[in-house]
Enzyme design. Structure first.
Site, short mmCIF file in Angstrom:
data_model
loop_
_atom_site.label_atom_id
_atom_site.label_comp_id
_atom_site.label_asym_id
_atom_site.label_seq_id
_atom_site.Cartn_x
_atom_site.Cartn_y
_atom_site.Cartn_z
N GLY A 1 89.47 -4.59 -63.81
CA GLY A 1 90.04 -5.19 -64.85
C GLY A 1 89.04 -5.95 -65.79
CB CYS A 2 89.48 -6.51 -69.45
SG CYS A 2 91.16 -6.98 -69.50
CG ASN A 3 91.47 -11.11 -67.91
OD1 ASN A 3 91.17 -10.93 -68.98
ND2 ASN A 3 92.98 -11.10 -67.79
#
Lengths: 342, 342, 342, 342
Positions: free
Chosen positions: A148-150
């Protein structure tokens, strides 16, 4: 030798970002592009900014001749991704950009995503794609799961601190702002310009954001005990970029030293001088991560801020970095583009 | 063979854009960076987005050893530029990004810029840097004058139409929107985020914008008679991009044909299918120009819309394209970066 | 005496803008709010910015008891609007914000909107709602048709010039930028923040925008001969605001004098001193129109720039201004809110 | 009876915001406007969005005849403010919008602002202007000190929780995003559109932001013991709005109950239903505060999010609310403007 590349899910933002990056990659060629809902269209129709490139028209993924493909990026929504990937020939290396193979535990997957996993065996085989921390496994893997980017942003801050034992594991708060492209090219009211520009809001407050599944898995594994953090994302009125602000208990000097040591040899991670903090403006369009550390006025408390481009280092850039490793190429190939500022 | 490059005026946006582009150029190396007001600072201080690059610290331009330099980009404000360039050794090839050598006629220069020219002889020598139309002269030149960004956009539309005789020379209106980076990194109230975001305004209305000097010079030369157009620029709440909308008298089919023929072999100019028009979003961060043609409901009238990135194709990208030619390199070297969307 | 108001179509942006304005209106009370697709919801759910107001919940329009209503605003999409309005009791005064009753000629309606009109008789009865020019008819009307927002902007520039005979009727070009709220709260890919922010594009190029139907009708009627203008709208990355730039043939002094005279007694239209031009920033959130005039360097040509807020003066503010007249109230009641800058 | 109002510092954003609000105030009239650096100019020149108002031209503050003034708003920078205010006649009621009279303790003032206070006696007299919590003192005061905009936002969250004893006083983290107008109309590189749009960054990290002086003063006073919080502000790419996210230790239900009880009778503070969180979009241009509470997945931890418009409720709106009280007017007079969305 040029590697033959396919992209499934080429009509979304991460698909487009992959094409943007591969456009100047020295040893990859895009052989097939699939997007079932837009099959038959040219990429110039779907993404006019790619008009100058000599690209194959969109097909359905079933129409791809995988015998000619060395590596396939899969940029589909989760759930669809596992269904498609489970049907691809095992001869093809796969980098998945969805959430489907990030969680090793089928129960955790079901908890966070709501459905049973349709490819449990592959879930076990998949390597978690945070390149800087899983480099060797990725190089030998057939299936790599993009993070995930976060989740990537938070881990760039917290992994070295947990591994180094320099912070209190029970007192970690991660506050984060994410640009809108992180939500993809989906038609939702809250993603309209008129709704989203000129302001900000929190979302998935209280520990309900799915990327917590990744944090829990990775931090607990790293610490050898359960680690559960607090995490609040906000949606910012900008297209690209994540800024994470971590509140930790530990000495700033030790925190800075742990980060500096962890990333000393990394091409894409820059630890700023003590006391400086980064800005999303300065990583936009690039594969770089900038991290800054500041000691709080309250003794024993430290703030760490990290930025990256969610579409690039947070997704497609990371995917390409992993693909480079899987194909025996230079890890940085095609990824040294400087950020686009202003 | 690697070419040794200097940039004078490296602390402004066009200087930064040159560095961004040269960062992935296969045969250029930045040997010296000058910015007299910030001499002694590192580029990471002035432009943190360039932090990952191994760049020389800023010096004054007088400190540069030009015997080691093959080509020097000069990204200074006009007036300062002519003063500095007139003092550089004649052994160095120069691409000037300022307005100082765009106008061949000293009287015209004085009319539009208000001061006498301090290097009249060099003004005569300079080649006008619109690559697609002055390619041969540029390849042999020592001093090339980068065009205005608005002036470049208008000429991409109008030169083939004037040269092809397909429009009425007395009825040309050019309406244009320019992003804010075109105004540079200058501290002016109207460039503040709070003043400029969320709206738009016209400026230099009524034929007072300095780029008209270039339009007049180039269009009149091309037509062999005086051509004076109407031109209204607007300031848009976006950082990069110019969109020019030209209102001309002529048949749309002939207009489209003239443009398509003119740019058939050009690497950076894309003429869209008849009836489609471009968006600045789709050229952002790149050296590409997109042009579209639509016939009006009023017979004999045609609208042509062109877009480019003012910092790249409108300034630093064009400069690099010219430098490639002057150094005998591939014209497109370092410039095939795909646009950064979204 | 407080007037009882209903709004049909209260879940869109113009509906919300009506409520915002009426919230501080001294003699109107909102009695009923309808939005068939969201009936049963509270306004706080649909538009949280109206949370502090004591408003009725949303119902279907069929559920409204019109015997209690003095005036009904209809903020539905065109086509739906005519169907609903034709079924409302004739005792209720109506201000329609859609396109359905703007064009008096059923053939023109069909030409621009593609369908036969379902309420041809009402179409004849409706008064065109450009308050400053139809004030008396509006005061006596039962059904007033709100104008297009672009159409209003262009007419504020051109009506006094056509009426005054100070420009060439065959040489009118109107170039325009419109903020995104003009497209409503609709889920379209090109209205997403990621697609629309940071750039601009033209649309409906070549004389195909529907507001040309209004321009043709009004300008021809005013001139007593056919007047057909060129019109190119652009979509700008801002939420509220229209800026129109008109290119006309005529002396700037005469143009300025005609505008100054026309608006001398108007509360909402400000003609700037000769040579100054306006900005959308300075009318945002208000019912004001700012107009500026500049003579071109080419003799006999003049540029006129006008700005207004598309949601307010271009739609809901105009509607309220008309409603005030229809109800015998002060025309400016509830409308003197100062623009919201920055 | 109409109150006669003067504004000193009328050329900044908070000055303009005061004028915007007073424009529709039922019982205030602006008699004098001062801005020493722009004395002699009209407000239409300095702020064209106020062009429609009949306002006095700018003068120097020394030119104001204070015998005609009932109340004076002082919207100067800190340090200048104390110098000017100390010279005003004591017959005039004053609402100061600067930081100069927020801190009661001269030592604290010097610690946070760096200079000795030039009006120590007045500092003692000044009432802290957070209306909802100092209502009675404000009504009787001659000099009221407007709060910091970030300080106001944080206090709306934390005061009821501290007073109610529902949270751990040693474990309070306040993470905040502020729009750019909070920095005023000042020419700084980081406030340029090209630098600030399309991204975000933290600033004053580690407990160095001056509003901590207010938090420390107010929270310690309220708790009867020293309370020192952690506070990290971020600069967001939007003009108006503050969003504060507080991480506290305490039960969500108790937190929500304390907030709901505290604001039950307040006209401007809306506590959302448990589990919902607010957005800055929905308070823009208004005097409202929206607050939401969510329990974290970690037991005993709660997140509270509050939003307000920094220029309005965070500064000029608050000032007007206080002025209303000081003049014996309705507290909400002129302040019930609905938020401007979208």
């Amino acid at each position: 030798m040029t590697q033959s590349i396919a992209i499934i899910g080429a009509s979304g933002y991460t698909g487009a970002e992959l094409i943007r990056l591969i456009a100047t990659h020295p040893s990859m060629k895009i052989t097939a592009l699939a997007a079932n809902s837009k099959a038959g269209q040219s990429m110039a129709q779907v993404f006019p900014h790619l008009r100058h490139l000599d690209l194959p028209d969109l097909v359905t993924w079933e129409q791809i001749d995988f015998s000619t493909i060395d590596l396939c990026f899969c940029a589909l929504p989760h759930k669809t991704s596992q269904e498609v990937i489970s049907k691809l020939p095992t001869s093809v290396k796969i980098v998945d950009l969805s959430a489907d193979f990030r969680l090793r535990d089928p129960e955790a997957y079901k908890q966070w995503y709501g459905n049973d996993h349709a490819a449990v065996e592959m879930q076990k085989e998949a390597v978690y794609g945070l390149t800087e921390f899983y480099r060797e496994e990725i190089a030998g893997a057939r299936l790599v799961a993009g993070t995930g980017c976060n989740a990537a942003t938070g881990q760039f801050i917290l992994r070295p601190l947990i591994a180094g034992g320099v912070i209190d594991l029970d007192e970690i708060i991660l506050d984060l702002q994410c640009g809108v492209s992180g939500a993809g090219r989906s038609l939702k009211e809250n993603l309209l310009h008129a709704e989203l520009s000129e302001g900000t809001n929190a979302y998935s407050v209280g520990g309900t954001h799915r990327h917590l599944g990744e944090f829990d898995q990775e931090f607990s594994r790293l610490a050898g005990r359960e680690v559960t953090i607090q995490f609040t994302p906000h949606l910012g009125p900008f297209n690209r970029g994540i800024l994470a602000t971590a509140y930790v208990r530990g000495e700033a000097a030790a925190v800075h030293a742990a980060l500096a040591a962890a990333y000393e040899s990394e091409a894409f991670v820059e630890v700023l001088p003590m006391g400086e903090t980064p800005s999303t403006h300065h990583v936009r369009g690039s594969n770089f991560v900038h991290i800054g550390v500041v000691g709080d006025r309250l003794p024993g408390r430290t703030i760490v801020v990290a930025t990256l481009d969610n579409l690039c280092k947070g997704s497609a850039g990371q995917a390409l970095q992993n693909a480079n490793l899987m194909l025996g190429l230079e890890e940085t190939a095609g990824l040294m583009l400087a950020p686009c500022f202003p």
